[in-house]
Structures are given as structure tokens and as C-alpha cells.
Design a protein around this motif. Sequence first.
Motif, PDB file in Angstrom:
ATOM      1  N   LEU A  75       0.827  -1.209   0.000  1.00  0.00           N
ATOM      2  CA  LEU A  75       0.000   0.000   0.000  1.00  0.00           C
ATOM      3  C   LEU A  75       0.859   1.256   0.000  1.00  0.00           C
ATOM      4  O   LEU A  75       0.552   2.230  -0.700  1.00  0.00           O
ATOM      5  CB  LEU A  75      -0.931  -0.010   1.216  1.00  0.00           C
ATOM      6  N   VAL A  78       2.145   1.940  -3.415  1.00  0.00           N
ATOM      7  CA  VAL A  78       1.161   2.550  -4.306  1.00  0.00           C
ATOM      8  C   VAL A  78       0.917   4.014  -3.937  1.00  0.00           C
ATOM      9  O   VAL A  78       0.864   4.901  -4.799  1.00  0.00           O
ATOM     10  CB  VAL A  78      -0.156   1.752  -4.264  1.00  0.00           C
ATOM     11  N   GLY A  82       5.387   4.992  -7.676  1.00  0.00           N
ATOM     12  CA  GLY A  82       6.375   4.008  -8.077  1.00  0.00           C
ATOM     13  C   GLY A  82       7.523   4.646  -8.837  1.00  0.00           C
ATOM     14  O   GLY A  82       7.791   5.838  -8.749  1.00  0.00           O
ATOM     15  N   LEU A  90      -1.087   0.523 -13.353  1.00  0.00           N
ATOM     16  CA  LEU A  90      -2.176   1.297 -12.755  1.00  0.00           C
ATOM     17  C   LEU A  90      -1.817   2.770 -12.844  1.00  0.00           C
ATOM     18  O   LEU A  90      -0.857   3.214 -12.201  1.00  0.00           O
ATOM     19  CB  LEU A  90      -2.395   0.882 -11.290  1.00  0.00           C
ATOM     20  N   LEU A 107       0.745   9.132  -4.908  1.00  0.00           N
ATOM     21  CA  LEU A 107       0.043   8.460  -5.997  1.00  0.00           C
ATOM     22  C   LEU A 107       0.856   8.615  -7.293  1.00  0.00           C
ATOM     23  O   LEU A 107       2.078   8.698  -7.249  1.00  0.00           O
ATOM     24  CB  LEU A 107      -1.375   8.996  -6.134  1.00  0.00           C
ATOM     25  N   VAL A 110       1.684   3.572 -11.233  1.00  0.00           N
ATOM     26  CA  VAL A 110       2.229   2.433 -10.487  1.00  0.00           C
ATOM     27  C   VAL A 110       2.765   1.431 -11.496  1.00  0.00           C
ATOM     28  O   VAL A 110       2.026   0.954 -12.368  1.00  0.00           O
ATOM     29  CB  VAL A 110       1.152   1.779  -9.598  1.00  0.00           C
ATOM     30  N   SER A 114       7.983  -1.398  -9.514  1.00  0.00           N
ATOM     31  CA  SER A 114       7.887  -0.833  -8.172  1.00  0.00           C
ATOM     32  C   SER A 114       7.108  -1.756  -7.241  1.00  0.00           C
ATOM     33  O   SER A 114       7.446  -1.890  -6.059  1.00  0.00           O
ATOM     34  CB  SER A 114       7.217   0.540  -8.227  1.00  0.00           C
ATOM     35  N   LEU A 115       6.081  -2.413  -7.756  1.00  0.00           N
ATOM     36  CA  LEU A 115       5.346  -3.371  -6.931  1.00  0.00           C
ATOM     37  C   LEU A 115       6.208  -4.571  -6.570  1.00  0.00           C
ATOM     38  O   LEU A 115       6.150  -5.080  -5.441  1.00  0.00           O
ATOM     39  CB  LEU A 115       4.086  -3.834  -7.667  1.00  0.00           C
ATOM     40  N   SER A 118       8.517  -3.372  -3.821  1.00  0.00           N
ATOM     41  CA  SER A 118       7.804  -3.224  -2.551  1.00  0.00           C
ATOM     42  C   SER A 118       7.467  -4.585  -1.944  1.00  0.00           C
ATOM     43  O   SER A 118       7.584  -4.777  -0.728  1.00  0.00           O
ATOM     44  CB  SER A 118       6.517  -2.425  -2.766  1.00  0.00           C
TER      45      SER A 118
END
Length: 360
Positions: A75, A78, A82, A90, A107, A110, A114-115, A118
Motif C-alpha cells: 500500500l 502505491v 512508483g 495502474l 500516488l 504504479v 515498483s510493486l 515493494s
Amino acid sequence: MPERRARRDLHPGAWWVWAIGLAVAAGRTFDVVLLGLVIGVASLVVVARRPVAPWAMSFRLYLWLGAVVIVIRLLFGVLLGGASTGTVILDLPQVPLPSWADGVRLLGPVTWESLQRSFAVGLQLAALIICVGAANSLANPRRLLKSLPPALYEVGAAVVVALTLFPQLAESIGRVRRARRLRGDTGRSVRALRSVVIPVMEDALERSMRLAASMDARGYGRRGAASRRTRTLSGALLLLGLMGVCVGVYATADLTAPRLLAAPMLAVGFGIAGVGFWLSGRTVGHTRYRPDPWLGWEWFTALCGLAAASAFFVSYDLDAVTLAGLVVAALPALLTPEPTSPYAALRTPAPVRTGEGVAA
């Protein structure tokens, strides 16, 4: 070494050394597969060598806590935006921030990269938490209290209460849930949650007060007979040593830090802290009733954890060295003696008395 089939509870310090070695291994890599294997090894050993005790049921709480940490880290990845480049999955509108927050994004797009980053960071934190949970589930907290070095007697209450927080909560939750089931209360609403949380907190507080009272009766928390100069010197050495350990741990986790601040700083920090512990422990007189032995299986368990940490210092990628270290770390689940069971005496047939004596 003792016989394989002989049941025996290992020294709690051996499990903590093993878990710390596994945690060091987890802190050396961001590889998702390796971190998943570290969590799997910790879970395997806990399932295989967890004693039959209420406090040993706390491992599930650590697993849930690790999952929550991963979700929170995703979270934050996000919300704080990112990477500027990558595969966008996204596209969120970026919130404009004032000039003094330059460099911080709120924000925005994304990306898949980056996800992934994370998730890897969150999984690493979860692995560290689960390694600590494995030590708490395998090591008896009361025996750990008895095994504390003399230098920690003055802060023994704080150390033990901090280490036994989750085991006591797990035991309290299990006791409250059993009581609710016996009363036929199976509700899952917010009101039912309140009826569980309040008794659990009350029970945990009461158990903590009893633990503090028993430790006070045994001399924990008292000040030794050291002079002011000795106390100042030992406190300064302990502080310097802990600062060195903190710097070494940070440099070990941060792979971009100079290597001089990693293992050498850890060794220096532990050495200075050890001298401080020795000076502080000289002034505390204590006795031990039936001290826990440190035998061959304790050395084997501790060395398995240290071997895993050493393997990840050699390499932190998915290769033969790291996999071999994890295999060695999993050996206590298969080779160490099984913990003693409180129901063993119930399974043993009682001797039959005859007119001539006792027959087996």
C-alpha cells in the motif's frame, strides 16, 4: 551426542541462535524465492520441533503479522508512487505537493517493477518477524528467563516481558476462545470481537503482573553492589557495543554500504558489548537450580543457524551456496531430539504390584 529417539527439550538459547542466524540470512537478500524458502525453513522447524505448550502456539500470530506487513508495504508503494520508468499497470492521478516536499510523490503511475520491489522489501521484513516468532515458539520463555546472563538481571523483567508478549497473547486468545465455545457463544460480529479483546488484554495484563511479581521475588530488577565508576564504565561499554551492533546490522542489510561497516563492525560491537556484560555480571551474585545443559544437540542447532548466515554472506543470490545453507538450517527439524510431551507420563503403563514386589 545423545540418542536420536530420546525426547529432550533443547536449551532455549540454541533456538535463539539458530533463529538469529536465519534472520541474518533473510536480511542479506531481496530474492523473493530465497525469502520464501527462509520462511518455509522456519515454519518446517517450528512444526516439527514445537513443544506441546500454550505459548508455543504463537507462531500463527507471527505469520499473520508478516502478511499484514507485506500488505502495508504494498500500500505504501502505491500511495507514495512508483518508479518513473517501467511497465505501468495502474495509472493513478498524481497529487501535487508543496515545494518543500520536493522529491516525494503521492500516488501517480504504479509500475510492475515498483510493486515487485515493494513486495520484496515487505517479504524481507515478514521473514525477519517470522524468524523471531520461530524462536519464541520453540524456546520456553520461562527457561529463557532462568538462562539469562547475570548482566541482564537488572533489566531481566523488561527483556522477558518483551520476548513473551506474543506467546502470552496466543495463550490468552486460546483460553478465551475455548471459554466462549463452552458457553455456546460463536458470534463473529463487532460486539463478539469486543467480548474477546477485553478478556484477552485483561488476562495478558494479569499474567504480566504475576510474572513481574515472581521475578521481583527472585531478585530481578535489583541493583548490584557495583560502585558508581564500575556501573558507568559497564553502561558506556554496553551502549557503545550496541551502537556498533546496530551499525553492523544496518550495513549488513544494506548491500550498498561499505563492507567495513558490516561484519567487522558487528564483531567489534559484540566484543565491546561482551566486555560490558562481563563487567556488569561480576557484581551480581546469583544461583541456579537445575541449569539447562548445553550439549551436542545445542551446538548442532546453533551451528546450523550460523551456517545459513555464513552462506548468505558468501552469496545472496539463488545458487548452490544459499540453497545449501538453507538445507543445513532445516536439519534441526529432522535430526534433533523431539521435545518432551506433558502426556508422556499418561501413556506410560503403571507398574503392576504383585505379592512378591513390583512387576513391570
